[in-house]
Design an enzyme around this catalytic site. Structure first.
Site, PDB file in Angstrom:
ATOM      1  N   ASP A 238       0.837  -1.212   0.000  1.00 26.61           N
ATOM      2  CA  ASP A 238       0.000   0.000   0.000  1.00 26.61           C
ATOM      3  C   ASP A 238       0.867   1.254   0.000  1.00 26.61           C
ATOM      4  O   ASP A 238       0.506   2.263   0.575  1.00 26.61           O
ATOM      5  CB  ASP A 238      -0.944  -0.024   1.215  1.00 26.61           C
ATOM      6  CG  ASP A 238      -2.036   1.028   1.122  1.00 26.61           C
ATOM      7  OD1 ASP A 238      -2.332   1.484   0.007  1.00 26.61           O
ATOM      8  OD2 ASP A 238      -2.595   1.397   2.171  1.00 26.61           O
TER       9      ASP A 238
ATOM     10  N   LYS B 198       2.281   3.509  -5.908  1.00 25.40           N
ATOM     11  CA  LYS B 198       1.775   2.441  -6.764  1.00 25.40           C
ATOM     12  C   LYS B 198       2.801   1.917  -7.767  1.00 25.40           C
ATOM     13  O   LYS B 198       2.747   0.754  -8.159  1.00 25.40           O
ATOM     14  CB  LYS B 198       0.483   2.890  -7.454  1.00 25.40           C
ATOM     15  CG  LYS B 198      -0.580   3.426  -6.448  1.00 25.40           C
ATOM     16  CD  LYS B 198      -0.767   2.545  -5.193  1.00 25.40           C
ATOM     17  CE  LYS B 198      -1.294   3.316  -3.989  1.00 25.40           C
ATOM     18  NZ  LYS B 198      -1.204   2.555  -2.719  1.00 25.40           N
TER      19      LYS B 198
ATOM     20  N   ASP C 106      -3.437  -3.081  -2.161  1.00 25.77           N
ATOM     21  CA  ASP C 106      -4.531  -2.103  -2.126  1.00 25.77           C
ATOM     22  C   ASP C 106      -4.473  -1.199  -3.365  1.00 25.77           C
ATOM     23  O   ASP C 106      -3.434  -1.098  -4.021  1.00 25.77           O
ATOM     24  CB  ASP C 106      -4.417  -1.249  -0.849  1.00 25.77           C
ATOM     25  CG  ASP C 106      -5.659  -0.368  -0.642  1.00 25.77           C
ATOM     26  OD1 ASP C 106      -6.749  -0.731  -1.140  1.00 25.77           O
ATOM     27  OD2 ASP C 106      -5.533   0.691   0.018  1.00 25.77           O
ATOM     28  N   ASN C 107      -5.602  -0.569  -3.644  1.00 28.78           N
ATOM     29  CA  ASN C 107      -5.679   0.468  -4.698  1.00 28.78           C
ATOM     30  C   ASN C 107      -5.304  -0.045  -6.079  1.00 28.78           C
ATOM     31  O   ASN C 107      -4.730   0.703  -6.876  1.00 28.78           O
ATOM     32  CB  ASN C 107      -4.760   1.664  -4.358  1.00 28.78           C
ATOM     33  CG  ASN C 107      -5.018   2.238  -2.990  1.00 28.78           C
ATOM     34  OD1 ASN C 107      -4.187   2.102  -2.094  1.00 28.78           O
ATOM     35  ND2 ASN C 107      -6.172   2.850  -2.800  1.00 28.78           N
TER      36      ASN C 107
ATOM     37  N   GLU D 259     -11.300   4.211  -0.297  1.00 26.33           N
ATOM     38  CA  GLU D 259     -11.571   4.596   1.090  1.00 26.33           C
ATOM     39  C   GLU D 259     -12.427   5.861   1.198  1.00 26.33           C
ATOM     40  O   GLU D 259     -12.124   6.877   0.576  1.00 26.33           O
ATOM     41  CB  GLU D 259     -10.260   4.785   1.875  1.00 26.33           C
ATOM     42  CG  GLU D 259      -9.178   5.656   1.216  1.00 26.33           C
ATOM     43  CD  GLU D 259      -8.167   4.865   0.399  1.00 26.33           C
ATOM     44  OE1 GLU D 259      -8.493   3.795  -0.132  1.00 26.33           O
ATOM     45  OE2 GLU D 259      -7.009   5.343   0.303  1.00 26.33           O
TER      46      GLU D 259
HETATM   47  N1  SAM Z   1      -1.245   1.549   4.599  1.00 28.81           N
HETATM   48  C1  SAM Z   1      -1.708   2.828   5.115  1.00 28.81           C
HETATM   49  C2  SAM Z   1      -3.108   2.663   5.665  1.00 28.81           C
HETATM   50  O1  SAM Z   1      -3.940   2.025   4.992  1.00 28.81           O
HETATM   51  O2  SAM Z   1      -3.390   3.167   6.748  1.00 28.81           O
HETATM   52  C3  SAM Z   1      -1.704   3.895   4.052  1.00 28.81           C
HETATM   53  C4  SAM Z   1      -0.387   4.029   3.336  1.00 28.81           C
HETATM   54  S1  SAM Z   1      -0.316   5.419   2.220  1.00 28.81           S
HETATM   55  C5  SAM Z   1      -1.474   5.001   0.983  1.00 28.81           C
HETATM   56  C6  SAM Z   1       1.238   5.164   1.400  1.00 28.81           C
HETATM   57  C7  SAM Z   1       2.457   5.463   2.267  1.00 28.81           C
HETATM   58  O3  SAM Z   1       3.596   4.841   1.696  1.00 28.81           O
HETATM   59  C8  SAM Z   1       2.802   6.945   2.391  1.00 28.81           C
HETATM   60  O4  SAM Z   1       2.848   7.298   3.744  1.00 28.81           O
HETATM   61  C9  SAM Z   1       4.191   7.072   1.744  1.00 28.81           C
HETATM   62  O5  SAM Z   1       5.006   8.026   2.381  1.00 28.81           O
HETATM   63  C10 SAM Z   1       4.729   5.661   1.892  1.00 28.81           C
HETATM   64  N2  SAM Z   1       5.675   5.239   0.857  1.00 28.81           N
HETATM   65  C11 SAM Z   1       5.524   5.391  -0.479  1.00 28.81           C
HETATM   66  N3  SAM Z   1       6.509   4.816  -1.148  1.00 28.81           N
HETATM   67  C12 SAM Z   1       7.324   4.242  -0.212  1.00 28.81           C
HETATM   68  C13 SAM Z   1       8.512   3.474  -0.287  1.00 28.81           C
HETATM   69  N4  SAM Z   1       9.051   3.154  -1.475  1.00 28.81           N
HETATM   70  N5  SAM Z   1       9.085   3.066   0.871  1.00 28.81           N
HETATM   71  C14 SAM Z   1       8.531   3.381   2.067  1.00 28.81           C
HETATM   72  N6  SAM Z   1       7.394   4.095   2.194  1.00 28.81           N
HETATM   73  C15 SAM Z   1       6.796   4.515   1.074  1.00 28.81           C
HETATM   74 MG    MG Z   2      -4.293   2.320  -0.014  1.00 33.16          MG
END
Ligand code: SAM
Ligand code: MG
Length: 214
Positions: A141, A144, A169-170, A199
């Site tokens: 998640d 993407k 997800d997504n 969501e």
């Molecule tokens: N899983 C969470 C929830 O459902 O409560 C939501 C996660 S949010 C959609 C995506 C998160 O992934 C963001 O906080 C972003 O900073 C982090 N993120 C994106 N790419 C990443 C990566 N390559 N490594 C670590 N974190 C990452």
């Molecule tokens: Mg998501």
């Protein structure tokens, strides 16, 4: 006010949720996101699908890619059997700081290890840093465009075993076309789509559950 959305979400949790009660933390965040400010948590509707997958699998080692405020972390960790561990990766330090407090408020510190850094750097270090053999469950998640490269990295690093479940997800909104194309056409996975909604909205989205066949 100068505060950020994650900080406001944390304040709502500390004001309204019962300490040590994961369910009340989840309900408080869902209420905040439906009635005050939308946020990118998996949410309650897809969250109940996530719950069934985790409950059925009963994983002893789990990995989450993308922690944000810790909503899905709390959802997953509260269902883990005693002695199980969830490692969750987040590269944004401000989000990680909020998530640590949300996870602590839910009373789940002993089940969760939040690691700060980019998934592409951390996945190859899972064995050395955390003594992980393989994961039983992986929740994807994060951004993407990382689903596919990180899945291939998990394969290359030997972190998947026959029967490991990937839940993404997504896959429709915002969408992960390259990942879906790979996971649905690879003979190494058995994959199925769970239709739901983005969501806190009525927009179609869903989760893709893929079992690694070895
Ligand atoms: N899983 C969470 C929830 O459902 O409560 C939501 C996660 S949010 C959609 C995506 C998160 O992934 C963001 O906080 C972003 O900073 C982090 N993120 C994106 N790419 C990443 C990566 N390559 N490594 C670590 N974190 C990452
Ligand atoms: Mg998501």
């Amino acid at each position: 006010t100068g505060s950020t959305r994650p900080q406001r979400l944390l304040r709502a949790v500390q004001k309204k949720a019962t300490q040590g009660d994961p369910q009340s933390v989840i309900a408080t965040i869902d209420h905040f996101c439906r009635h005050s400010e939308w946020a990118m948590n998996v949410g309650d509707e897809k969250g109940s699908i996530l719950d069934s997958v985790v409950t059925e699998l009963n994983p002893s080692s789990a990995l989450e890619l993308g922690t944000y405020c810790g909503y899905s972390t709390v959802r997953i960790a509260r269902l883990l059997p005693p002695g199980s561990k969830l490692i969750t990766l987040e590269f944004n330090p401000a989000y990680a700081a909020v998530a640590r407090q949300v996870i602590a408020w839910a009373g789940l510190n002993d089940k969760v290890q939040l690691v700060e850094g980019p998934s592409g750097d951390l996945i190859p270090q899972m064995k050395e840093l955390f003594g992980v053999q393989t994961f039983d469950f992986v929740f994807l998640d994060h951004w993407k465009d990382r689903y596919l490269p990180d899945t291939k990295l998990l394969e290359e690093c030997g972190l998947l075993r026959k029967g490991t479940v990937l839940l993404a997800d997504n896959v429709i909104c915002p969408g992960t076309p390259e990942y879906l194309e790979y996971i649905r056409n690879s003979s190494r996975y058995e994959s199925r789509y769970f239709k739901s909604h983005l969501e806190y909205t009525k927009v179609e989205d869903g989760l893709e559950k893929s079992v690694f066949l070895g």
